[in-house]
Design a protein around this motif. Structure first.
Motif, PDB file in Angstrom:
ATOM      1  N   ASP A 218      63.592  71.903  54.585  1.00 24.43           N
ATOM      2  CA  ASP A 218      62.020  71.832  53.748  1.00 24.43           C
ATOM      3  C   ASP A 218      62.418  73.304  52.610  1.00 24.43           C
ATOM      4  O   ASP A 218      63.235  73.879  51.962  1.00 24.43           O
ATOM      5  N   ALA A 219      61.097  73.805  51.977  1.00 27.32           N
ATOM      6  CA  ALA A 219      60.672  74.507  51.227  1.00 27.32           C
ATOM      7  C   ALA A 219      61.732  76.194  51.536  1.00 27.32           C
ATOM      8  O   ALA A 219      62.407  76.807  50.847  1.00 27.32           O
ATOM      9  N   HIS A 220      61.144  76.154  52.338  1.00 26.16           N
ATOM     10  CA  HIS A 220      61.646  77.371  53.147  1.00 26.16           C
ATOM     11  C   HIS A 220      63.618  77.049  53.283  1.00 26.16           C
ATOM     12  O   HIS A 220      64.974  78.586  53.041  1.00 26.16           O
ATOM     13  N   GLY A 221      64.432  75.950  53.983  1.00 24.81           N
ATOM     14  CA  GLY A 221      65.757  75.796  53.373  1.00 24.81           C
ATOM     15  C   GLY A 221      66.099  76.011  52.421  1.00 24.81           C
ATOM     16  O   GLY A 221      66.714  76.633  51.996  1.00 24.81           O
ATOM     17  N   VAL A 222      65.753  75.172  51.126  1.00 26.99           N
ATOM     18  CA  VAL A 222      65.528  75.364  49.880  1.00 26.99           C
ATOM     19  C   VAL A 222      65.917  76.948  48.858  1.00 26.99           C
ATOM     20  O   VAL A 222      67.299  76.975  49.125  1.00 26.99           O
ATOM     21  N   ALA A 223      64.684  77.495  49.581  1.00 27.14           N
ATOM     22  CA  ALA A 223      65.012  79.652  49.167  1.00 27.14           C
ATOM     23  C   ALA A 223      66.486  79.488  49.708  1.00 27.14           C
ATOM     24  O   ALA A 223      66.629  80.752  48.946  1.00 27.14           O
ATOM     25  N   ALA A 224      66.672  79.457  50.921  1.00 26.26           N
ATOM     26  CA  ALA A 224      67.300  80.204  51.743  1.00 26.26           C
ATOM     27  C   ALA A 224      68.798  79.661  51.175  1.00 26.26           C
ATOM     28  O   ALA A 224      70.077  80.412  50.297  1.00 26.26           O
ATOM     29  N   ALA A 225      69.599  78.252  50.608  1.00 27.10           N
ATOM     30  CA  ALA A 225      70.312  78.015  50.073  1.00 27.10           C
ATOM     31  C   ALA A 225      70.462  78.846  48.876  1.00 27.10           C
ATOM     32  O   ALA A 225      71.697  79.242  48.138  1.00 27.10           O
ATOM     33  N   MET A 226      69.196  79.131  47.972  1.00 28.01           N
ATOM     34  CA  MET A 226      69.353  79.382  46.369  1.00 28.01           C
ATOM     35  C   MET A 226      69.298  80.845  46.808  1.00 28.01           C
ATOM     36  O   MET A 226      70.705  81.371  45.979  1.00 28.01           O
ATOM     37  N   ALA A 227      69.318  81.417  47.803  1.00 24.06           N
ATOM     38  CA  ALA A 227      69.731  82.737  47.764  1.00 24.06           C
ATOM     39  C   ALA A 227      70.723  83.173  48.158  1.00 24.06           C
ATOM     40  O   ALA A 227      71.547  84.075  48.329  1.00 24.06           O
ATOM     41  N   LEU A 228      71.543  82.403  48.994  1.00 24.30           N
ATOM     42  CA  LEU A 228      73.323  82.743  49.218  1.00 24.30           C
ATOM     43  C   LEU A 228      73.890  81.583  48.078  1.00 24.30           C
ATOM     44  O   LEU A 228      74.912  81.342  47.881  1.00 24.30           O
ATOM     45  N   GLY A 229      73.139  81.777  46.671  1.00 18.60           N
ATOM     46  CA  GLY A 229      73.679  81.603  45.755  1.00 18.60           C
ATOM     47  C   GLY A 229      74.341  79.967  45.262  1.00 18.60           C
ATOM     48  O   GLY A 229      75.074  79.972  44.043  1.00 18.60           O
ATOM     49  N   ALA A 230      73.566  79.071  45.563  1.00 17.69           N
ATOM     50  CA  ALA A 230      73.308  77.716  45.604  1.00 17.69           C
ATOM     51  C   ALA A 230      72.569  77.857  43.763  1.00 17.69           C
ATOM     52  O   ALA A 230      71.876  78.085  43.670  1.00 17.69           O
ATOM     53  N   SER A 231      73.298  76.821  43.225  1.00 15.78           N
ATOM     54  CA  SER A 231      72.442  76.340  41.813  1.00 15.78           C
ATOM     55  C   SER A 231      71.215  75.610  41.933  1.00 15.78           C
ATOM     56  O   SER A 231      70.662  75.450  41.487  1.00 15.78           O
ATOM     57  N   GLY A 232      71.630  75.261  43.113  1.00 11.32           N
ATOM     58  CA  GLY A 232      70.492  73.716  43.135  1.00 11.32           C
ATOM     59  C   GLY A 232      70.691  73.215  45.351  1.00 11.32           C
ATOM     60  O   GLY A 232      71.846  73.647  45.445  1.00 11.32           O
ATOM     61  N   VAL A 233      70.093  72.371  45.327  1.00 10.62           N
ATOM     62  CA  VAL A 233      70.366  71.967  46.470  1.00 10.62           C
ATOM     63  C   VAL A 233      70.218  70.311  46.334  1.00 10.62           C
ATOM     64  O   VAL A 233      69.486  69.267  45.295  1.00 10.62           O
ATOM     65  N   GLN A 234      70.956  68.879  47.607  1.00 11.27           N
ATOM     66  CA  GLN A 234      70.924  67.952  47.044  1.00 11.27           C
ATOM     67  C   GLN A 234      70.189  67.476  48.363  1.00 11.27           C
ATOM     68  O   GLN A 234      70.766  68.417  49.780  1.00 11.27           O
ATOM     69  N   ILE A 235      69.125  67.275  48.573  1.00 11.67           N
ATOM     70  CA  ILE A 235      68.524  66.545  49.805  1.00 11.67           C
ATOM     71  C   ILE A 235      68.183  64.923  50.116  1.00 11.67           C
ATOM     72  O   ILE A 235      67.852  64.572  49.397  1.00 11.67           O
ATOM     73  N   GLY A 236      68.469  64.371  51.691  1.00 12.61           N
ATOM     74  CA  GLY A 236      68.362  63.660  51.376  1.00 12.61           C
ATOM     75  C   GLY A 236      67.906  62.431  53.601  1.00 12.61           C
ATOM     76  O   GLY A 236      66.990  61.650  52.510  1.00 12.61           O
ATOM     77  N   THR A 237      67.647  63.443  54.030  1.00 14.17           N
ATOM     78  CA  THR A 237      67.086  62.901  54.907  1.00 14.17           C
ATOM     79  C   THR A 237      65.820  62.866  55.257  1.00 14.17           C
ATOM     80  O   THR A 237      64.862  62.531  55.664  1.00 14.17           O
ATOM     81  N   ALA A 238      65.038  64.507  54.670  1.00 13.28           N
ATOM     82  CA  ALA A 238      63.972  64.346  54.482  1.00 13.28           C
ATOM     83  C   ALA A 238      63.061  63.276  53.409  1.00 13.28           C
ATOM     84  O   ALA A 238      61.627  62.498  54.282  1.00 13.28           O
ATOM     85  N   TYR A 239      63.436  61.998  53.031  1.00 14.21           N
ATOM     86  CA  TYR A 239      62.820  61.301  51.954  1.00 14.21           C
ATOM     87  C   TYR A 239      63.025  60.093  53.219  1.00 14.21           C
ATOM     88  O   TYR A 239      62.587  58.306  52.051  1.00 14.21           O
ATOM     89  N   LEU A 240      63.347  59.907  53.937  1.00 13.64           N
ATOM     90  CA  LEU A 240      63.240  58.390  54.565  1.00 13.64           C
ATOM     91  C   LEU A 240      62.397  58.041  54.887  1.00 13.64           C
ATOM     92  O   LEU A 240      62.341  57.228  55.137  1.00 13.64           O
ATOM     93  N   LEU A 241      61.379  58.565  55.147  1.00 19.56           N
ATOM     94  CA  LEU A 241      60.226  57.849  55.965  1.00 19.56           C
ATOM     95  C   LEU A 241      59.403  58.188  54.540  1.00 19.56           C
ATOM     96  O   LEU A 241      58.333  57.434  54.896  1.00 19.56           O
ATOM     97  N   CYS A 242      59.442  58.529  53.112  1.00 15.34           N
ATOM     98  CA  CYS A 242      58.825  57.848  52.670  1.00 15.34           C
ATOM     99  C   CYS A 242      58.755  56.602  52.097  1.00 15.34           C
ATOM    100  O   CYS A 242      59.333  56.031  52.388  1.00 15.34           O
ATOM    101  N   PRO A 243      57.589  56.423  51.113  1.00 16.59           N
ATOM    102  CA  PRO A 243      56.849  54.932  50.782  1.00 16.59           C
ATOM    103  C   PRO A 243      57.916  53.895  50.243  1.00 16.59           C
ATOM    104  O   PRO A 243      58.067  52.632  50.398  1.00 16.59           O
TER     105      PRO A 243
END
Length: 346
Positions: A218-243
């Motif tokens: 979620d957006a909070h997880g993304v923000a936490a990753a960026m706060a720890l120095g990530a230049s970006g995020v890669q996300i997979g599981t969240a998309y599994l229910l998308c049409p």
């Protein structure tokens, strides 16, 4: 250089390539939102890959990525194969299947010169790899057409190796991530770390962008990753229910059930450690076992069981890949989900 500058995207988000549950439709939707959509290619034959490339080249709203495996296919071990078949024999009998009729499957093909020649005509903006990198000459050819090279690290040692050997960015894959672990320098799972442990260590050690992956839903997880120095995020599981995902009805149901709270690393489906929802075969044989042949050879014998069980409406023998955090799985268009994930990133 920022990740968006490197990739040419609007958002510092990569949709994780997920073989078996997506095609170019998901890639295109994420690209429309400004992220980097990724197409898993390791299980695509030449004709299927070419067809998907035609779609991406014609319809993508921005940069897109192709993902390949850089593993070395192991030599067949007849004794190990026979032992694996013996372990599966009772299940074959249960479904009335002939274990002696097993035919070699396509499996997962490592990136090779033939594949490089095929994709070079399309000049993909980004080419990502799992299990290390291909040989240096191939990396040079990709960079020669302006392509960016990304690969997965599960330890600091792997991240440093990738940086030295030509990666433009590194994905920090935490232990929470769904699907196959990207480890390639060691198969010792005790070396694997959670995302928010691995991420800052890689950020401190590397001079190239580090992308956080695993457990971010979620957006909070993304923000936490960026706060720890990530230049970006890669996300997979969240998309599994998308049409736009091709996730099966059985897999979708599992993701929305209490079973999704219990995931484990297992080597039963391919021979390589991968995280999925615990099901019958994982419980009965143990999620990590000495029985299966090494990656990707184990899949040949278990695939007929999967097909038979799924035909009967059961996911007992299916690789129900998922990360530890399924709370972000939403049955909404991938374009709007992508924007929601990045809502807290300025």
């Amino acid at each position: 250089m920022t990740l968006t500058d490197l990739l040419g995207t609007e958002l510092p988000l990569i949709q994780a390539p997920m073989a078996g549950v997506q095609n170019s439709a998901l890639v295109l939707a994420v690209c429309r939102a400004g992220g980097l959509g990724s197409l898993p290619c390791a299980m695509l034959g030449a004709d299927a890959l070419r067809a998907e490339l035609e779609v991406l080249q014609r319809e993508a709203a921005g940069p897109w990525s192709l993902n390949f495996f850089a593993h070395q296919t192991p030599a067949a071990d007849e004794a190990r194969e026979q032992g694996w078949r013996a372990a599966l024999a009772p299940y074959y009998a249960e479904f009335g299947l002939d274990i002696d009729s097993i035919q070699p499957g396509a499996g997962r093909r490592p990136f090779d010169a033939e594949t490089l020649e095929l994709i070079s005509a399309y000049r993909p903006p980004v080419v990502s790899f799992h299990f290390g990198l291909p040989e240096p000459a191939m990396i040079e050819q990709i960079k020669g057409w302006g392509g960016k090279v990304v690969s997965t690290a599960t330890t600091v040692t792997e991240g440093l190796w990738l940086q030295t050997n030509g990666a433009d960015a590194v994905i920090a894959q935490g232990l929470e991530a769904g699907g196959h672990r990207g480890h390639f320098l060691s198969t010792d799972l005790s070396l694997q770390m959670g995302t928010f442990v691995l991420l800052p260590q890689l950020v401190a050690a590397l001079d190239i962008p580090v992308i956080a992956a695993g457990g971010i839903a979620d957006a909070h997880g993304v923000a936490a990753a960026m706060a720890l120095g990530a230049s970006g995020v890669q996300i997979g599981t969240a998309y599994l229910l998308c049409p736009e995902a091709t996730t099966s009805a059985l897999h979708r149901a599992a993701l929305q059930s209490e079973a999704a709270q219990h995931t484990a690393l297992t080597n039963l489906f391919s021979g390589g450690a991968a995280r999925g929802i615990v099901n019958r075969v994982m419980r009965e044989l143990g999620p990590m076992s000495d029985l299966p042949p090494p990656f990707p050879l184990a899949g040949t014998a278990i695939t007929p069981l999967r097909a038979a069980a799924e035909k009967a409406g059961s996911g007992d023998f299916s690789p129900l890949w998922a990360g530890q955090n399924v709370t972000g799985c939403r049955a909404e268009p991938a374009e709007s989900l992508t924007r929601a994930l990045m809502a807290l990133v300025g």
